[in-house]
Design an enzyme around this catalytic site. Structure first.
Site, PDB file in Angstrom:
ATOM      1  N   ASP A  22       0.804  -1.240   0.000  1.00 53.87           N
ATOM      2  CA  ASP A  22       0.000   0.000   0.000  1.00 53.87           C
ATOM      3  C   ASP A  22       0.837   1.291   0.000  1.00 53.87           C
ATOM      4  O   ASP A  22       1.492   1.615   1.004  1.00 53.87           O
ATOM      5  CB  ASP A  22      -0.937   0.025   1.218  1.00 53.87           C
ATOM      6  CG  ASP A  22      -1.864  -1.186   1.279  1.00 53.87           C
ATOM      7  OD1 ASP A  22      -1.477  -2.264   0.781  1.00 53.87           O
ATOM      8  OD2 ASP A  22      -2.974  -1.059   1.836  1.00 53.87           O
ATOM      9  N   GLU A  53      -4.280   1.890  -2.988  1.00 54.03           N
ATOM     10  CA  GLU A  53      -5.532   2.319  -2.345  1.00 54.03           C
ATOM     11  C   GLU A  53      -5.383   3.515  -1.406  1.00 54.03           C
ATOM     12  O   GLU A  53      -6.374   4.155  -1.067  1.00 54.03           O
ATOM     13  CB  GLU A  53      -6.189   1.154  -1.584  1.00 54.03           C
ATOM     14  CG  GLU A  53      -5.480   0.800  -0.294  1.00 54.03           C
ATOM     15  CD  GLU A  53      -6.429   0.307   0.788  1.00 54.03           C
ATOM     16  OE1 GLU A  53      -7.626   0.160   0.542  1.00 54.03           O
ATOM     17  OE2 GLU A  53      -5.935   0.074   1.905  1.00 54.03           O
ATOM     18  N   ASN A  54      -4.143   3.795  -0.959  1.00 56.80           N
ATOM     19  CA  ASN A  54      -3.934   4.931  -0.060  1.00 56.80           C
ATOM     20  C   ASN A  54      -3.056   6.015  -0.690  1.00 56.80           C
ATOM     21  O   ASN A  54      -2.516   6.869   0.011  1.00 56.80           O
ATOM     22  CB  ASN A  54      -3.258   4.479   1.242  1.00 56.80           C
ATOM     23  CG  ASN A  54      -3.976   3.332   1.916  1.00 56.80           C
ATOM     24  OD1 ASN A  54      -3.505   2.205   1.889  1.00 56.80           O
ATOM     25  ND2 ASN A  54      -5.129   3.616   2.494  1.00 56.80           N
ATOM     26  N   ASN A  81     -10.270  -1.497   0.334  1.00 62.60           N
ATOM     27  CA  ASN A  81     -11.452  -0.840   0.905  1.00 62.60           C
ATOM     28  C   ASN A  81     -11.513   0.667   0.644  1.00 62.60           C
ATOM     29  O   ASN A  81     -12.579   1.259   0.697  1.00 62.60           O
ATOM     30  CB  ASN A  81     -11.543  -1.117   2.412  1.00 62.60           C
ATOM     31  CG  ASN A  81     -10.270  -0.784   3.140  1.00 62.60           C
ATOM     32  OD1 ASN A  81      -9.194  -1.259   2.768  1.00 62.60           O
ATOM     33  ND2 ASN A  81     -10.350   0.030   4.169  1.00 62.60           N
ATOM     34  N   HIS A  82     -10.352   1.306   0.359  1.00 65.85           N
ATOM     35  CA  HIS A  82     -10.369   2.760   0.121  1.00 65.85           C
ATOM     36  C   HIS A  82     -10.560   3.129  -1.347  1.00 65.85           C
ATOM     37  O   HIS A  82     -10.440   4.309  -1.708  1.00 65.85           O
ATOM     38  CB  HIS A  82      -9.074   3.398   0.628  1.00 65.85           C
ATOM     39  CG  HIS A  82      -8.957   3.392   2.127  1.00 65.85           C
ATOM     40  ND1 HIS A  82      -9.839   4.074   2.944  1.00 65.85           N
ATOM     41  CD2 HIS A  82      -8.075   2.776   2.960  1.00 65.85           C
ATOM     42  CE1 HIS A  82      -9.499   3.887   4.211  1.00 65.85           C
ATOM     43  NE2 HIS A  82      -8.434   3.091   4.253  1.00 65.85           N
ATOM     44  N   HIS A 165      -6.578  -8.381  -0.131  1.00 64.54           N
ATOM     45  CA  HIS A 165      -6.631  -7.218   0.756  1.00 64.54           C
ATOM     46  C   HIS A 165      -7.547  -7.565   1.930  1.00 64.54           C
ATOM     47  O   HIS A 165      -8.775  -7.569   1.785  1.00 64.54           O
ATOM     48  CB  HIS A 165      -7.184  -6.032  -0.044  1.00 64.54           C
ATOM     49  CG  HIS A 165      -6.937  -4.718   0.602  1.00 64.54           C
ATOM     50  ND1 HIS A 165      -5.722  -4.079   0.556  1.00 64.54           N
ATOM     51  CD2 HIS A 165      -7.746  -3.913   1.333  1.00 64.54           C
ATOM     52  CE1 HIS A 165      -5.795  -2.945   1.215  1.00 64.54           C
ATOM     53  NE2 HIS A 165      -7.007  -2.822   1.708  1.00 64.54           N
ATOM     54  N   HIS A 192      -0.841  -2.830   6.605  1.00 62.04           N
ATOM     55  CA  HIS A 192       0.249  -1.856   6.530  1.00 62.04           C
ATOM     56  C   HIS A 192       1.464  -2.255   7.368  1.00 62.04           C
ATOM     57  O   HIS A 192       2.403  -1.459   7.494  1.00 62.04           O
ATOM     58  CB  HIS A 192      -0.204  -0.446   6.931  1.00 62.04           C
ATOM     59  CG  HIS A 192      -1.127   0.179   5.923  1.00 62.04           C
ATOM     60  ND1 HIS A 192      -1.414   1.515   5.892  1.00 62.04           N
ATOM     61  CD2 HIS A 192      -1.834  -0.359   4.898  1.00 62.04           C
ATOM     62  CE1 HIS A 192      -2.262   1.787   4.916  1.00 62.04           C
ATOM     63  NE2 HIS A 192      -2.532   0.644   4.296  1.00 62.04           N
TER      64      HIS A 192
HETATM   65 FE   LIG Z   1      -4.097   0.328   2.838  1.00 64.89          FE
HETATM   66 FE   LIG Z   2      -7.126  -1.248   3.122  1.00 61.10          FE
END
Ligand SMILES: [Fe+2]
Ligand SMILES: [Fe+2]
Length: 290
Positions: A22, A53-54, A81-82, A165, A192
């Site tokens: 990530d 995603e981040n 999820n993001h 994920h 993470h």
């Molecule tokens: Fe993440």
């Molecule tokens: Fe995530």
């Protein structure tokens, strides 16, 4: 001890994949911009997959940021999820097939959960993104959905990479066993924090519970620590900002047998910004000598 990936001359019929955990905010993007080209060179990487995603200030990915990552040498972006945190992603993901969202979103959701990538030499690599359900959003069953995605790619490539994920270690370990012998690698993301269980399962699938994040490591999984501590200590809502200090690029290298799709080697990497700069100077020096 010399590792498998220290040998600069990959064996014939071997594909080397680099997966980057990530990418968090600007600190994460800066590591990619500064370090990715020399990492590709240093480890003779054929294809780069990165979880994005981040990438946009810790939440989601914009077109500008996605395009910049692709421009730095990332071949395929996975997410989690993001993925929908930035409004423009709905349009971007429809136009950019190299950005994946978890395959187990309900049918009809924009974007795709898999992609057939090609290395510079034209060799095919399948990439699949799925998301866990334990302590997460209740999506479709990732264990069944992933098999359908594998089936769809199978006729076109033996080498298939899966980014799972997920939050729970148990769900990730279970996915590793579920796909052992069916794909080249099952690599976890989302927590993470890099786990230390890199291994090749008996059926030939490379496995790691979490690749860790590429971003600032002096916070709480990428977020400024004062706000998070405040939330734990006082239970009040807080404004979360991406941390900035101790940036590290975390990920994993995988060598795949092109003919069988089996993994031949797996090695975690966790490289500080300073080490990346050193690597960059070394590769620049090698280039001038040649
Ligand atoms: Fe993440
Ligand atoms: Fe995530």
């Amino acid at each position: 001890m010399e590792g498998y990936f220290d040998a600069t001359d990959p064996e014939a019929g071997t594909l080397r994949l680099l997966f980057i955990g990530d990418i968090v905010g600007r600190p994460g993007r800066d590591l990619i911009k500064k370090g990715l080209p020399s990492l590709i060179e240093r480890y003779d990487v054929d294809l780069v997959i990165a979880n994005a995603e981040n990438a946009a200030a810790g939440r989601g990915v914009t077109r500008e940021i996605g395009d910049a990552l692709l421009g730095c040498g990332v071949d395929v972006m996975t997410s989690g999820n993001h993925i929908w945190a930035q409004r423009e992603t709905v349009d971007y993901i429809g136009a950019e097939s190299r950005l994946l969202r978890p395959a187990n979103f309900p049918a009809g959701v924009p974007g795709n959960g898999s992609y057939l990538a090609r290395t510079e030499a034209g060799r095919p690599v399948g990439v699949i993104n799925v998301m866990g359900r334990v302590f997460m959003q209740d999506l479709d069953d990732p264990f069944r959905r992933v098999l359908e995605e594998i089936e769809a790619l199978r006729g076109r490539t033996r080498v298939i990479f899966v980014d799972f994920h997920a939050e729970a270690t148990s769900e990730k370990v279970a996915m590793g066993w579920h796909l052992d012998g069916k794909v080249t690698a099952v690599i976890g993301t989302h927590t993470h924090v890099q786990s230390a269980d890199d291994q090749i399962l008996p059926g030939g699938t490379a496995y790691l519970t979490d690749a860790g994040m590429t971003g600032p490591h002096d916070g709480v999984i990428g977020v400024e620590k004062a706000a998070i501590l405040d939330r734990f200590l006082r239970g009040m809502p807080v404004r979360m900002e991406t941390a900035s200090g101790n940036p590290r690029l975390n990920g994993v290298l995988i060598a795949a047998d092109e003919a069988t799709g089996r993994a031949k080697a797996i090695q975690r990497i966790s490289i500080s910004a300073v080490e990346l700069e050193r690597l960059d100077r070394q590769s620049a020096a090698t280039r001038t000598r040649q």
